[in-house]
Scaffold this active site. Structure first.
Site, PDB file in Angstrom:
ATOM      1  N   SER A 135      53.472  36.039  27.037  1.00 61.67           N
ATOM      2  CA  SER A 135      52.653  35.166  26.133  1.00 61.67           C
ATOM      3  C   SER A 135      51.780  36.179  25.180  1.00 61.67           C
ATOM      4  O   SER A 135      51.401  36.059  24.028  1.00 61.67           O
ATOM      5  CB  SER A 135      51.636  33.942  26.758  1.00 61.67           C
ATOM      6  OG  SER A 135      50.682  34.561  27.429  1.00 61.67           O
ATOM      7  N   ASN A 136      51.232  37.352  26.045  1.00 58.35           N
ATOM      8  CA  ASN A 136      50.632  38.199  25.178  1.00 58.35           C
ATOM      9  C   ASN A 136      51.387  39.068  24.179  1.00 58.35           C
ATOM     10  O   ASN A 136      50.938  39.362  23.070  1.00 58.35           O
ATOM     11  CB  ASN A 136      49.703  39.389  26.101  1.00 58.35           C
ATOM     12  CG  ASN A 136      48.682  38.634  26.711  1.00 58.35           C
ATOM     13  OD1 ASN A 136      47.538  38.651  26.141  1.00 58.35           O
ATOM     14  ND2 ASN A 136      48.498  38.412  27.814  1.00 58.35           N
ATOM     15  N   LEU A 138      54.348  44.391  35.812  1.00 55.48           N
ATOM     16  CA  LEU A 138      53.675  44.749  37.101  1.00 55.48           C
ATOM     17  C   LEU A 138      54.247  46.108  37.920  1.00 55.48           C
ATOM     18  O   LEU A 138      53.558  46.258  38.923  1.00 55.48           O
ATOM     19  CB  LEU A 138      54.268  43.352  37.997  1.00 55.48           C
ATOM     20  CG  LEU A 138      53.909  42.069  37.246  1.00 55.48           C
ATOM     21  CD1 LEU A 138      54.359  40.886  38.106  1.00 55.48           C
ATOM     22  CD2 LEU A 138      52.304  41.901  37.611  1.00 55.48           C
ATOM     23  N   LYS A 139      54.654  46.795  37.216  1.00 57.30           N
ATOM     24  CA  LYS A 139      55.218  48.252  37.931  1.00 57.30           C
ATOM     25  C   LYS A 139      54.114  49.277  37.292  1.00 57.30           C
ATOM     26  O   LYS A 139      53.757  49.143  36.443  1.00 57.30           O
ATOM     27  CB  LYS A 139      56.693  48.472  37.739  1.00 57.30           C
ATOM     28  CG  LYS A 139      57.782  47.675  37.942  1.00 57.30           C
ATOM     29  CD  LYS A 139      57.827  47.810  39.393  1.00 57.30           C
ATOM     30  CE  LYS A 139      59.033  46.722  39.905  1.00 57.30           C
ATOM     31  NZ  LYS A 139      59.095  46.743  41.358  1.00 57.30           N
ATOM     32  N   LEU A 140      54.063  50.154  38.478  1.00 54.86           N
ATOM     33  CA  LEU A 140      53.230  51.319  38.170  1.00 54.86           C
ATOM     34  C   LEU A 140      53.788  51.975  37.176  1.00 54.86           C
ATOM     35  O   LEU A 140      55.030  52.469  37.117  1.00 54.86           O
ATOM     36  CB  LEU A 140      52.890  52.124  39.244  1.00 54.86           C
ATOM     37  CG  LEU A 140      51.736  52.900  39.365  1.00 54.86           C
ATOM     38  CD1 LEU A 140      50.385  52.296  38.907  1.00 54.86           C
ATOM     39  CD2 LEU A 140      51.707  53.931  40.606  1.00 54.86           C
ATOM     40  N   ASN A 176      46.784  48.800  28.395  1.00 54.18           N
ATOM     41  CA  ASN A 176      47.246  47.377  29.601  1.00 54.18           C
ATOM     42  C   ASN A 176      46.117  46.298  29.579  1.00 54.18           C
ATOM     43  O   ASN A 176      44.736  46.652  29.185  1.00 54.18           O
ATOM     44  CB  ASN A 176      47.045  47.929  30.869  1.00 54.18           C
ATOM     45  CG  ASN A 176      47.349  46.758  31.875  1.00 54.18           C
ATOM     46  OD1 ASN A 176      48.471  46.247  31.511  1.00 54.18           O
ATOM     47  ND2 ASN A 176      46.612  46.786  32.983  1.00 54.18           N
ATOM     48  N   HIS A 201      44.368  43.215  31.471  1.00 48.85           N
ATOM     49  CA  HIS A 201      44.048  42.809  32.956  1.00 48.85           C
ATOM     50  C   HIS A 201      42.948  41.613  32.736  1.00 48.85           C
ATOM     51  O   HIS A 201      41.985  41.508  31.868  1.00 48.85           O
ATOM     52  CB  HIS A 201      43.492  43.972  33.510  1.00 48.85           C
ATOM     53  CG  HIS A 201      43.102  43.504  35.148  1.00 48.85           C
ATOM     54  ND1 HIS A 201      44.022  43.494  36.006  1.00 48.85           N
ATOM     55  CD2 HIS A 201      41.901  42.977  35.736  1.00 48.85           C
ATOM     56  CE1 HIS A 201      43.567  43.069  37.122  1.00 48.85           C
ATOM     57  NE2 HIS A 201      42.489  42.752  37.066  1.00 48.85           N
ATOM     58  N   ASP A 217      44.640  49.773  36.748  1.00 48.24           N
ATOM     59  CA  ASP A 217      43.341  49.150  36.330  1.00 48.24           C
ATOM     60  C   ASP A 217      42.206  50.200  36.354  1.00 48.24           C
ATOM     61  O   ASP A 217      40.992  49.765  36.470  1.00 48.24           O
ATOM     62  CB  ASP A 217      42.996  48.044  37.101  1.00 48.24           C
ATOM     63  CG  ASP A 217      44.176  47.014  36.982  1.00 48.24           C
ATOM     64  OD1 ASP A 217      44.834  46.914  36.086  1.00 48.24           O
ATOM     65  OD2 ASP A 217      44.175  46.448  38.048  1.00 48.24           O
ATOM     66  N   GLU A 243      42.785  36.575  25.961  1.00 50.16           N
ATOM     67  CA  GLU A 243      43.637  37.647  25.967  1.00 50.16           C
ATOM     68  C   GLU A 243      44.503  37.735  24.677  1.00 50.16           C
ATOM     69  O   GLU A 243      44.564  38.911  24.264  1.00 50.16           O
ATOM     70  CB  GLU A 243      44.579  37.488  27.211  1.00 50.16           C
ATOM     71  CG  GLU A 243      43.925  37.629  28.523  1.00 50.16           C
ATOM     72  CD  GLU A 243      44.766  37.841  29.679  1.00 50.16           C
ATOM     73  OE1 GLU A 243      46.061  38.296  29.527  1.00 50.16           O
ATOM     74  OE2 GLU A 243      44.725  37.245  30.884  1.00 50.16           O
TER      75      GLU A 243
HETATM   76  C1  GRF Z   1      48.068  38.353  31.655  1.00 54.58           C
HETATM   77  O1  GRF Z   1      47.115  37.511  32.358  1.00 54.58           O
HETATM   78  C2  GRF Z   1      47.661  39.844  31.792  1.00 54.58           C
HETATM   79  O2  GRF Z   1      46.220  39.519  31.834  1.00 54.58           O
HETATM   80  C3  GRF Z   1      48.254  40.141  33.129  1.00 54.58           C
HETATM   81  O3  GRF Z   1      49.487  39.653  33.551  1.00 54.58           O
HETATM   82  C4  GRF Z   1      49.326  38.297  32.381  1.00 54.58           C
HETATM   83  C5  GRF Z   1      50.532  38.459  31.713  1.00 54.58           C
HETATM   84  O4  GRF Z   1      50.751  37.084  31.101  1.00 54.58           O
HETATM   85  N1  GRF Z   1      48.164  41.715  32.945  1.00 54.58           N
HETATM   86  P1  GRF Z   1      51.634  37.009  29.876  1.00 54.58           P
HETATM   87  O5  GRF Z   1      53.241  37.474  30.311  1.00 54.58           O
HETATM   88  O6  GRF Z   1      51.342  37.911  28.910  1.00 54.58           O
HETATM   89  O7  GRF Z   1      51.794  35.370  29.549  1.00 54.58           O
END
Ligand code: GRF
Length: 293
Positions: free
Chosen positions: A91-92, A168-170, A185, A187, A228, A257
């Site tokens: 979604s971001n 989600l990966k480093l 990134n 968070h 982070d 976000e």
């Molecule tokens: C968000 O809450 C972001 O802060 C975190 O992972 C989530 C990703 O959400 N890093 P989306 O895939 O952008 O909906």
């Protein structure tokens, strides 16, 4: 009294992989410039209101070996090439992409990188004609690239900046070295609280609620080799309500976000990120260029 400002060399504007991206946008009037340094002079400290710590500005090295300030082609600033990394719904990513389509961000998502070929973010990319790269190589994703091949692939797309959006990966050190101060990134907590390995998804919001914190909100930060811990660029605050569930808090944070990532993407693409002498990146306001946040 005349004050001389100089600004330092580490900048988000010089990804090694893309010589075209080496630019610097002077926040104040540039009085003199040598091949490698921009010297900024101001005889009027009102130029710097919003900046209590004048000492904080230091000499900034011009990142470009050319004499151009800003990446200007035919009088028009070149769009920045963006790579977005996702693992989930994205979604971001969609929020940033919509801001680009709406003309609010002077950039283009040239490639989408994911560790999950069939995630929502990758599907959205394909629907919008954005190429998808799988990274890393794993049992589940045998088509995935190695770190070095990823760096090479991003180079062919002439990527200027990398936006992690729920990836989600480093991030491997090869990529961090190739894109110094150019990877962001997002968070879903106010870092440095509730960050680090294991703090992702609803786990973050559960921990916030359990702590009794009355405020939370997203953070956008530059990426280093740990989870982070990179320099904070932007934050927004939302209340944590007494009867919140983790899902309700997550939804409230996520709305912020989306807005914040679009705004930060605009700032990055317009070269409005400035590095303070102590290493903290700050954003110059578009509406009022003497204000920073
Ligand atoms: C968000 O809450 C972001 O802060 C975190 O992972 C989530 C990703 O959400 N890093 P989306 O895939 O952008 O909906």
């Amino acid at each position: 009294m005349e004050t001389l400002f100089s600004i330092s060399s580490n900048s988000i504007f010089s990804p090694l992989q893309n010589p075209k991206a080496s630019t610097f946008s002077a926040p104040f009037s540039s009085e003199s410039k040598t091949q490698n340094w921009v010297c900024l002079k101001s005889s009027n400290c009102n130029d710097l209101k919003g900046f209590k710590g004048l000492k904080m500005m230091s000499v900034v090295k011009c990142l470009s070996s050319s004499d151009e300030v800003g990446s200007v082609e035919n009088g028009v600033k070149r769009k920045k090439n963006l790579a977005v990394f996702v693992s989930g719904g994205g979604s971001n990513f969609r929020a940033v992409h919509k801001a680009i389509l709406g003309g609010d961000v002077n950039g283009e998502v040239v490639v989408l990188v994911t560790n999950k070929n069939d995630c929502g973010g990758a599907q959205y990319a394909r629907e919008n004609g954005i190429p998808v790269i799988i990274f890393p190589n794993s049992k589940g994703e045998p088509e995935g690239l190695s770190s070095n091949n990823l760096v090479a692939a991003l180079s062919t797309y002439e990527v200027d900046f990398i936006f992690l959006a729920g990836y989600l990966k480093l991030i491997p050190s090869e990529l961090i070295r190739a894109y110094p101060n150019s990877i962001l990134n997002i968070h879903p907590s106010l870092l440095p609280a509730f960050g680090g390995k294991g703090y992702y998804g609803t786990k973050v919001h559960k921990a916030v609620i359990a702590s009794g914190a009355r405020y939370s909100g997203p953070t956008i930060h530059f990426v280093d080799e740990n989870y982070d811990t990179g320099r904070i660029l932007a934050q927004r605050v939302v209340p944590v309500l007494a009867n919140d569930t983790a899902e309700e808090l997550a939804a409230r944070v996520l709305r912020q976000e989306h807005k914040m990532y679009a705004e930060v993407a605009a700032a990055v693409c317009e070269e409005r990120v400035i590095w303070r002498e102590d290493g903290v990146p700050i954003i110059r306001s578009k509406a009022n260029p003497s204000h920073y946040s």
